[in-house]
Write an enzyme that holds these catalytic residues in place. Structure first.
Site, PDB file in Angstrom:
ATOM      1  N   HIS A 273       0.857  -1.192   0.000  1.00 39.74           N
ATOM      2  CA  HIS A 273       0.000   0.000   0.000  1.00 39.74           C
ATOM      3  C   HIS A 273       0.893   1.242   0.000  1.00 39.74           C
ATOM      4  O   HIS A 273       1.969   1.241   0.577  1.00 39.74           O
ATOM      5  CB  HIS A 273      -0.878   0.014   1.261  1.00 39.74           C
ATOM      6  CG  HIS A 273      -2.046   0.918   1.134  1.00 39.74           C
ATOM      7  ND1 HIS A 273      -1.961   2.268   1.372  1.00 39.74           N
ATOM      8  CD2 HIS A 273      -3.314   0.693   0.734  1.00 39.74           C
ATOM      9  CE1 HIS A 273      -3.136   2.817   1.160  1.00 39.74           C
ATOM     10  NE2 HIS A 273      -3.978   1.884   0.767  1.00 39.74           N
ATOM     11  N   ASP A 331      -7.957  -5.254  -0.273  1.00 37.02           N
ATOM     12  CA  ASP A 331      -8.400  -6.028  -1.443  1.00 37.02           C
ATOM     13  C   ASP A 331      -8.102  -7.511  -1.350  1.00 37.02           C
ATOM     14  O   ASP A 331      -8.565  -8.282  -2.185  1.00 37.02           O
ATOM     15  CB  ASP A 331      -7.736  -5.451  -2.704  1.00 37.02           C
ATOM     16  CG  ASP A 331      -8.243  -4.048  -2.958  1.00 37.02           C
ATOM     17  OD1 ASP A 331      -7.451  -3.103  -2.917  1.00 37.02           O
ATOM     18  OD2 ASP A 331      -9.466  -3.910  -3.127  1.00 37.02           O
TER      19      ASP A 331
HETATM   20  C1  SDX Z   1      -6.013   0.338  -2.939  1.00 39.95           C
HETATM   21  O1  SDX Z   1      -4.268   4.820  -1.874  1.00 39.95           O
HETATM   22  C2  SDX Z   1      -5.224   4.150  -1.326  1.00 39.95           C
HETATM   23  O2  SDX Z   1      -5.665   4.469  -0.255  1.00 39.95           O
HETATM   24  C3  SDX Z   1      -5.778   3.013  -2.131  1.00 39.95           C
HETATM   25  C4  SDX Z   1      -6.802   2.143  -1.440  1.00 39.95           C
HETATM   26  C5  SDX Z   1      -8.072   2.889  -1.180  1.00 39.95           C
HETATM   27  O3  SDX Z   1      -8.816   2.503  -0.290  1.00 39.95           O
HETATM   28  O4  SDX Z   1      -8.350   3.847  -1.965  1.00 39.95           O
HETATM   29  O5  SDX Z   1      -6.284   1.656  -0.218  1.00 39.95           O
HETATM   30  C6  SDX Z   1      -7.187   0.947  -2.291  1.00 39.95           C
HETATM   31  O6  SDX Z   1      -5.717   0.728  -4.038  1.00 39.95           O
HETATM   32  C7  SDX Z   1      -5.186  -0.689  -2.204  1.00 39.95           C
HETATM   33  C8  SDX Z   1      -3.959  -1.166  -3.029  1.00 39.95           C
HETATM   34  C9  SDX Z   1      -4.452  -2.229  -3.985  1.00 39.95           C
HETATM   35  N1  SDX Z   1      -3.393  -2.566  -4.959  1.00 39.95           N
HETATM   36  C10 SDX Z   1      -2.831  -3.811  -4.926  1.00 39.95           C
HETATM   37  O7  SDX Z   1      -3.025  -4.659  -4.051  1.00 39.95           O
HETATM   38  C11 SDX Z   1      -1.920  -4.065  -6.113  1.00 39.95           C
HETATM   39  C12 SDX Z   1      -0.625  -4.712  -5.608  1.00 39.95           C
HETATM   40  N2  SDX Z   1       0.099  -3.675  -4.827  1.00 39.95           N
HETATM   41  C13 SDX Z   1       1.143  -2.948  -5.524  1.00 39.95           C
HETATM   42  O8  SDX Z   1       0.759  -2.537  -6.826  1.00 39.95           O
HETATM   43  C14 SDX Z   1       1.739  -1.861  -4.624  1.00 39.95           C
HETATM   44  O9  SDX Z   1       1.888  -2.388  -3.379  1.00 39.95           O
HETATM   45  C15 SDX Z   1       1.027  -0.545  -4.482  1.00 39.95           C
HETATM   46  C16 SDX Z   1       0.882   0.163  -5.779  1.00 39.95           C
HETATM   47  C17 SDX Z   1      -0.303  -0.731  -3.845  1.00 39.95           C
HETATM   48  C18 SDX Z   1       1.877   0.306  -3.538  1.00 39.95           C
HETATM   49  O10 SDX Z   1       3.073   0.513  -4.109  1.00 39.95           O
HETATM   50  P1  SDX Z   1       4.212   1.384  -3.323  1.00 39.95           P
HETATM   51  O11 SDX Z   1       3.902   1.609  -1.888  1.00 39.95           O
HETATM   52  O12 SDX Z   1       4.474   2.558  -4.173  1.00 39.95           O
HETATM   53  O13 SDX Z   1       5.338   0.432  -3.220  1.00 39.95           O
HETATM   54  P2  SDX Z   1       6.414   0.356  -4.317  1.00 39.95           P
HETATM   55  O14 SDX Z   1       5.734   0.154  -5.628  1.00 39.95           O
HETATM   56  O15 SDX Z   1       7.360   1.492  -4.140  1.00 39.95           O
HETATM   57  O16 SDX Z   1       7.106  -1.010  -3.902  1.00 39.95           O
HETATM   58  C19 SDX Z   1       8.119  -1.058  -2.904  1.00 39.95           C
HETATM   59  C20 SDX Z   1       8.771  -2.381  -3.166  1.00 39.95           C
HETATM   60  C21 SDX Z   1       9.198  -2.546  -4.611  1.00 39.95           C
HETATM   61  O17 SDX Z   1      10.254  -3.480  -4.616  1.00 39.95           O
HETATM   62  P3  SDX Z   1      11.777  -2.888  -4.767  1.00 39.95           P
HETATM   63  O18 SDX Z   1      11.753  -2.026  -6.011  1.00 39.95           O
HETATM   64  O19 SDX Z   1      12.008  -2.092  -3.487  1.00 39.95           O
HETATM   65  O20 SDX Z   1      12.634  -4.101  -4.886  1.00 39.95           O
HETATM   66  O21 SDX Z   1       7.824  -3.435  -2.903  1.00 39.95           O
HETATM   67  C22 SDX Z   1       7.572  -4.118  -4.125  1.00 39.95           C
HETATM   68  C23 SDX Z   1       7.998  -3.236  -5.252  1.00 39.95           C
HETATM   69  O22 SDX Z   1       8.372  -4.005  -6.379  1.00 39.95           O
HETATM   70  N3  SDX Z   1       6.118  -4.351  -4.143  1.00 39.95           N
HETATM   71  C24 SDX Z   1       5.574  -5.539  -4.352  1.00 39.95           C
HETATM   72  C25 SDX Z   1       4.201  -5.338  -4.208  1.00 39.95           C
HETATM   73  N4  SDX Z   1       3.961  -4.053  -3.919  1.00 39.95           N
HETATM   74  C26 SDX Z   1       5.150  -3.423  -3.895  1.00 39.95           C
HETATM   75  N5  SDX Z   1       6.126  -6.724  -4.667  1.00 39.95           N
HETATM   76  C27 SDX Z   1       5.251  -7.750  -4.812  1.00 39.95           C
HETATM   77  N6  SDX Z   1       3.904  -7.650  -4.665  1.00 39.95           N
HETATM   78  C28 SDX Z   1       3.353  -6.455  -4.372  1.00 39.95           C
HETATM   79  N7  SDX Z   1       2.043  -6.345  -4.236  1.00 39.95           N
END
Ligand code: SDX
Length: 397
Positions: A273, A331
């Site tokens: 998140h 989710d």
């Molecule tokens: C919602 O904003 C809100 O409030 C949204 C929400 C709402 O109520 O409105 O809460 C609803 O959208 C919840 C989120 C739902 N999305 C997902 O579940 C999709 C999977 N999650 C990812 O896409 C991701 O976690 C995000 C987009 C939600 C958050 O991304 P961040 O915080 O920007 O984290 P990041 O992309 O900077 O990742 C940090 C690290 C990275 O690895 P490194 O580059 O450091 O090696 O964590 C990894 C990312 O690759 N990573 C994941 C991951 N999420 C981040 N790796 C595997 N699986 C994941 N889900």
């Protein structure tokens, strides 16, 4: 050195706005609607009480609640001509495409008579949107399965009305199950608002130009559709079904290895998140709701629920996820609950939109009511070419 020209337009504020609606502490995993913890609201209130709170800043007393419920109930029907918008879509159109179109179309019924500088007009628009979203979501579902639209009824609660519009048909009426209706109501409460997430920021930016609130909510629905945002519950369930097909719990290790492989592009959907760097409090409540519904339906051995709990346990112990503070978000379990309620996967984000409409419209109203409000105009850090002369055609490479 790169020849890039950078222009810094000054301080880039990270705080989009002031708001008094929802507070999140991502490190502590706290979520408050108007100061009330989500854990207490989910247990002690229903969705329309929560709507009243988000819109007005206080929980309603019994008389205020009765009046609010009666007003919303009386606006659940949509204009009879709305059905013709549905007929323009392919039957297999994604429900979110249908919702973007039909919610935007609502503005054509109210646009001319709407003065958003008038508080009463803003209040009526909020009621109309909260009341009509379930009807439109159910109509999108009925249209996709070739069944006739089911009109709302005024003797049913908000969530019972929705379940009946979804699952009733001319040959057999829907038998309201209070446990399932309560579960849907809780799903709506958990998704009602969430501070300045991507779709809420979209609604605020669209609304800052003075656009019609129905058109602004349509813009929010379009943004919510993305798999990184509201589309994650559909993607999380798809992920669980894929793992199940490939062997279930025994194959989790292979899946986790793929997620860790940067080149795979595979994410653990329903995890991580932008704000919560601790457990999303909504995920805990969603898991409890999941357990209650599956128990009620005699599905406590649901393989997907077992798979989800096994995946969660591994992820919470695995250094890769722990070091990146990747915890289950709202989710992760919501798809399993909705599937148990009989809601098709393609409609999960539509349910999210139905819930988030009150948050969007409360945030829109807070912005529009601010006399200091100006049109949003985010700036950029320019990293393109410096000024240069246009060469004649003969001199172009
Ligand atoms: C919602 O904003 C809100 O409030 C949204 C929400 C709402 O109520 O409105 O809460 C609803 O959208 C919840 C989120 C739902 N999305 C997902 O579940 C999709 C999977 N999650 C990812 O896409 C991701 O976690 C995000 C987009 C939600 C958050 O991304 P961040 O915080 O920007 O984290 P990041 O992309 O900077 O990742 C940090 C690290 C990275 O690895 P490194 O580059 O450091 O090696 O964590 C990894 C990312 O690759 N990573 C994941 C991951 N999420 C981040 N790796 C595997 N699986 C994941 N889900």
């Amino acid at each position: 050195a790169t020849g890039k020209f950078t222009y810094d337009p000054g301080f880039m504020s990270t705080a989009a706005c002031n708001s008094s609606i929802t507070y999140i502490d991502g490190d502590k995993g706290e979520l408050l609607y108007r100061g009330y913890p989500i854990e207490q609201l989910a247990v002690n209130c229903d969705f329309l009480e929560t709507c009243y709170l988000l819109l007005n800043g206080e929980l309603p007393n019994q008389a205020q609640k009765d009046e609010f419920v009666a007003t919303v109930t009386k606006h659940t029907m949509v204009h009879e001509q709305m059905q013709f918008f549905f007929r323009g879509f392919r039957r297999d159109a994604h429900p979110m495409a249908v919702l973007v179109g039909t919610v935007g179309a609502l503005s054509s019924f109210y646009h001319d008579s709407l003065d958003i500088s008038d508080k009463h007009h803003r209040d009526v628009s909020a009621i109309r949107l909260i009341a009509k979203l379930p009807t439109l979501v159910a109509m999108a579902y009925k249209y996709s399965i070739g069944q006739p639209f089911v009109y709302p009824r005024n003797d049913l609660s908000y969530s019972a009305n929705f379940m009946r519009m979804m699952f009733s048909n001319p040959c057999e009426d829907y038998k309201v199950n209070d446990v399932l209706v309560r579960a849907l109501d809780r799903i709506l409460i958990l998704h009602a608002d969430h501070e300045q997430n991507a779709s809420t920021s979209t609604v605020r930016l669209a609304g800052s130009s003075g656009a019609n609130p129905f058109a602004c909510i349509a813009a929010g629905i379009a943004c919510l559709w993305g798999p990184a945002h509201g589309g994650a519950n559909e993607a999380a369930l798809q992920m669980l079904e894929d793992i199940q097909k490939q062997g279930g719990v025994e194959r989790i290790g292979e899946f986790i290895a793929k997620v860790k492989d940067k080149n795979s592009g595979v994410k653990l959907m329903g995890f991580g998140h932008r704000v919560y760097k601790n457990y999303d409090p909504r995920a805990k409540l969603m898991r409890e709701t999941c357990y209650e519904v599956l128990n009620e339906l005699g599905l406590h051995d649901d393989p997907l629920f077992k798979l989800a709990m096994a995946l969660e346990k591994i992820a919470l112990e695995d250094e890769y996820f722990v070091s990146r503070k990747l915890y289950p978000n709202v989710d992760f379990y919501s798809g399993i609950v909705q599937r148990a309620l009989g809601i098709p996967v393609s409609l999960f984000t539509g349910i999210f939109a139905m819930a988030r409409t009150v948050g969007w419209i409360a945030q829109w109203n807070e912005m529009i009511s601010d006399p200091e409000q100006k049109i949003g105009r985010p700036r950029q850090l320019f990293v393109g070419s410096p000024t240069r002369e246009v060469p004649p055609m003969s001199k172009r490479g």
